[in-house]
Design a protein around this motif. Structure first.
Motif, mmCIF file in Angstrom:
data_model
loop_
_atom_site.group_PDB
_atom_site.id
_atom_site.type_symbol
_atom_site.label_atom_id
_atom_site.label_comp_id
_atom_site.label_asym_id
_atom_site.label_seq_id
_atom_site.Cartn_x
_atom_site.Cartn_y
_atom_site.Cartn_z
ATOM 1 N N ALA A 58 0.805 -1.218 0.000
ATOM 2 C CA ALA A 58 0.000 0.000 0.000
ATOM 3 C C ALA A 58 0.844 1.277 0.000
ATOM 4 N N ALA A 59 2.172 1.148 0.039
ATOM 5 C CA ALA A 59 3.033 2.328 0.175
ATOM 6 C C ALA A 59 2.840 3.308 -0.979
ATOM 7 N N ARG A 60 2.718 2.792 -2.213
ATOM 8 C CA ARG A 60 2.560 3.684 -3.370
ATOM 9 C C ARG A 60 1.218 4.402 -3.343
ATOM 10 N N TRP A 61 0.191 3.709 -2.909
ATOM 11 C CA TRP A 61 -1.124 4.352 -2.781
ATOM 12 C C TRP A 61 -1.098 5.430 -1.694
ATOM 13 N N MET A 62 -0.424 5.127 -0.602
ATOM 14 C CA MET A 62 -0.332 6.108 0.480
ATOM 15 C C MET A 62 0.419 7.348 0.000
ATOM 16 N N MET A 63 1.530 7.153 -0.710
ATOM 17 C CA MET A 63 2.282 8.303 -1.205
ATOM 18 C C MET A 63 1.470 9.096 -2.213
ATOM 19 N N ALA A 64 0.691 8.410 -3.038
ATOM 20 C CA ALA A 64 -0.170 9.114 -4.000
ATOM 21 C C ALA A 64 -1.174 9.996 -3.275
ATOM 22 N N TYR A 65 -1.759 9.470 -2.195
ATOM 23 C CA TYR A 65 -2.715 10.281 -1.426
ATOM 24 C C TYR A 65 -2.022 11.471 -0.781
ATOM 25 N N LEU A 66 -0.864 11.242 -0.153
ATOM 26 C CA LEU A 66 -0.153 12.341 0.509
ATOM 27 C C LEU A 66 0.251 13.413 -0.501
ATOM 28 N N ARG A 67 0.689 12.993 -1.674
ATOM 29 C CA ARG A 67 1.055 13.955 -2.715
ATOM 30 C C ARG A 67 -0.166 14.771 -3.130
ATOM 31 N N TRP A 68 -1.274 14.078 -3.373
ATOM 32 C CA TRP A 68 -2.504 14.792 -3.738
ATOM 33 C C TRP A 68 -2.910 15.770 -2.641
ATOM 34 N N PHE A 69 -2.881 15.311 -1.393
ATOM 35 C CA PHE A 69 -3.329 16.132 -0.267
ATOM 36 C C PHE A 69 -2.514 17.420 -0.180
ATOM 37 N N HIS A 70 -1.206 17.284 -0.121
ATOM 38 C CA HIS A 70 -0.371 18.471 0.108
ATOM 39 C C HIS A 70 -0.306 19.371 -1.115
#
Length: 393
Positions: free
Chosen positions: A134-146
Motif C-alpha cells: 500500500a506504500a505507493r497508494w499512500m504516497m499518491a494520497y499524501l502527494r494529492w493532499f499536500h
C-alpha cells in the motif's frame, strides 16, 4: 490573524506531532493571533488555556493498538459551517487523516487558503505494519493532499528533497527547536536513578518515544545489550507506550519500562540518564533527539533528520550511517568503552540545543502562515487522486 489549526493529535496525547502542535499554538497566541483548534474529542483534554483560543472538538474513533489516539470524523457539513461562521484567514492542517481531509475540502470549497505540515512518513509505515503493497497508494494520497495547499511545511531539508522527487510541491522548511528551560541537565534526580538500580557512577541508557514497530526499539535494546557486555552496570530505561510494549517487556525483563511521562516528570527522566539511544529510521524530524541534547545526554542516532541537523559526530553526539545496524551496535559499544570522552560531548550537546530556541520556529511559522493567507487557490479542487495518478499505481 485568525488561524484554524486542524490536528488529529494534541495533548494530553504525547507524541512528537501533538507536542509540536501545542508549542505552535502557544507561540501564535503569544503573538496576538486568534486560534480555532479543531481536533478529536478527548475526555482528559483540559479546557482552553487562553482567551484567544477556541477549541472545536469532533467525534473520533480510536486507532487500533494506539490507546488514547483517535481519528477525527466530523459530521457532514460540520466544518464547512464552522469555517463559514468563524471566517478564518487561513486553515492549517497538521495531519492528513479523515479530519484533515474534511477540513481541506471544506476550506477549499469556501476559498479559504490552506497550508499543511508533513509530519509523518506514513508511506514508510506501511511495511512496518504488513502492508508494504500500500506504500505507493499512500504516497499518491499524501502527494494529492499536500498539493492542494498553498504551502506545506517540512522539518528537514533531506525530506524536502525526497518529497520533491515524489512530486510534492510548494514545500517550505520549518525547523524545530528545543525547550531548554524544561529539558535541562538541572533536572537530574538521584532518587529516580536509584529506582532504576543505578548508582551515582553507573551509566543509564534511555529511549523516549512511541513503543511501536516503526521505531525499531529491538535494535536499540540489542545495542544496549552489546554495550552491557563491556559495562555490566549499564541500565536501560524505555519511556513511552505503544502496541509492542508488552511484547518487549516479556522479551527484555531486565529493561525498565517507565510508561508515559509528561512535562517535568519527562524532563527528569531525560536528565537522569547519560546516553540516548535512538535507532528509528522512520522520522521526519525526531523531537526526542534535540530534547535529549538539551538534557545533556550523549545521543547515538542515525545520520538523518534531527541527528543530521544538529549533531557533529564525536563532537556533540554520535552519528551512524542510515540503516547500518551493525555499525549502530558497534557505535554504542564504543561509547560505553570510552566513557571518559562523554562529559565534553554531553556539554556540547546542551550548548547546541541552546542555540535552537522554539521562538525561532514560531517566528518562521508565523511568517509562512501570513504568506499562505495571501495566496490565491492555485490548483483546482479534486475530490480524489487524479485518473493519471491512478494509472501509475
Amino acid at each position: 490573524m485568525h488561524i484554524a489549526l486542524v490536528t488529529e493529535t494534541y495533548p494530553p496525547e504525547v507524541n512528537g506531532v501533538a507536542m509540536t502542535n501545542q508549542r505552535l499554538v502557544r507561540g501564535l497566541l503569544a503573538k496576538g493571533h486568534r486560534i480555532t483548534l479543531i481536533k478529536p474529542r478527548h475526555q482528559e483534554a483540559p479546557p482552553a488555556e487562553h482567551a484567544s483560543l477556541q477549541v472545536h472538538e469532533v467525534f473520533g474513533i480510536p486507532i487500533p493498538n494506539y490507546a488514547g489516539l483517535k481519528l477525527g470524523l466530523p459530521r457532514p457539513g460540520e466544518l464547512e459551517r464552522l469555517f463559514e461562521a468563524d471566517k478564518p484567514d487561513i486553515v492549517h492542517v497538521a495531519t492528513e487523516g479523515p479530519l484533515g481531509f474534511s477540513s481541506l475540502r471544506s476550506a477549499r470549497k469556501l476559498r479559504i487558503p490552506v497550508s499543511s505540515t508533513f509530519h509523518t512518513n506514513f508511506q514508510d509505515y506501511c511495511a512496518d505494519y504488513g502492508a508494504a503493497f500500500a506504500a505507493r497508494w499512500m504516497m499518491a494520497y499524501l502527494r494529492w493532499f499536500h498539493n492542494q495547499c498553498a504551502l506545506t511545511t517540512v522539518p528537514d531539508p533531506s525530506l524536502i528533497q525526497r518529497l520533491e522527487k515524489d512530486g510534492v510541491q510548494r514545500l517550505q522548511m520549518l525547523g524545530r527547536g528545543a525547550d531548554t528551560v524544561l529539558f535541562s541537565p538541572d533536572k537530574r534526580d538521584p532518587e529516580l536513578r536509584r529506582s532504576w538500580g543505578a548508582t551515582a557512577h553507573s551509566p543509564v541508557a534511555l529511549y523516549v518515544g512511541r513503543v511501536a514497530a516503526e521505531k525499531d526499539i529491538p535494535l536499540t535494546l540489542e545495542a544496549w545489550a552489546a554495550a552491557r557486555k563491556h559495562c555490566p552496570e549499564l541500565k536501560m530505561v524505555v519511556v513511552g507506550d505503544g502496541p509492542v510494549r508488552k511484547k518487549l517487556e516479556r522479551q527484555w525483563p531486565e529493561v525498565h519500562f517507565a510508561g508515559m511521562r509528561y512535562d517535568e516528570d519527562l524532563a527528569r527522566h531525560y536528565a537522569s540518564a547519560d546516553i540516548f539511544i535512538f535507532a528509528s529510521t522512520s522520522e521526519t524530524f525526531g523531537n526526542v533527539v534535540i530534547e535529549a541534547m538539551a538534557s545533556g545526554l550523549a545521543v547515538i542516532t542515525y545520520d538523518y533528520a534531527a541527528g543530521k541537523q544538529f549533531i557533529q559526530s564525536e563532537s556533540n553526539g554520535h552519528l551512524v550511517s542510515l540503516a547500518d545496524r551493525q555499525s549502530f551496535i558497534q557505535c554504542t559499544e564504543s561509547v560505553i568503552q570510552e566513557q571518559s570522552k562523554m562529559p565534553p560531548i554531553r556539554a556540547a550537546a546542551r550548548a547546541t540545543a541552546i542555540n535552537y530556541p522554539w521562538s525561532a520556529t514560531i517566528d518562521r511559522f508565523n511568517h509562512l502562515l501570513q504568506k499562505a493567507a495571501k495566496t490565491e487557490q492555485i490548483t483546482p479542487q479534486i475530490d480524489i487522486v487524479s485518473n493519471s495518478e491512478q494509472s501509475t499505481l
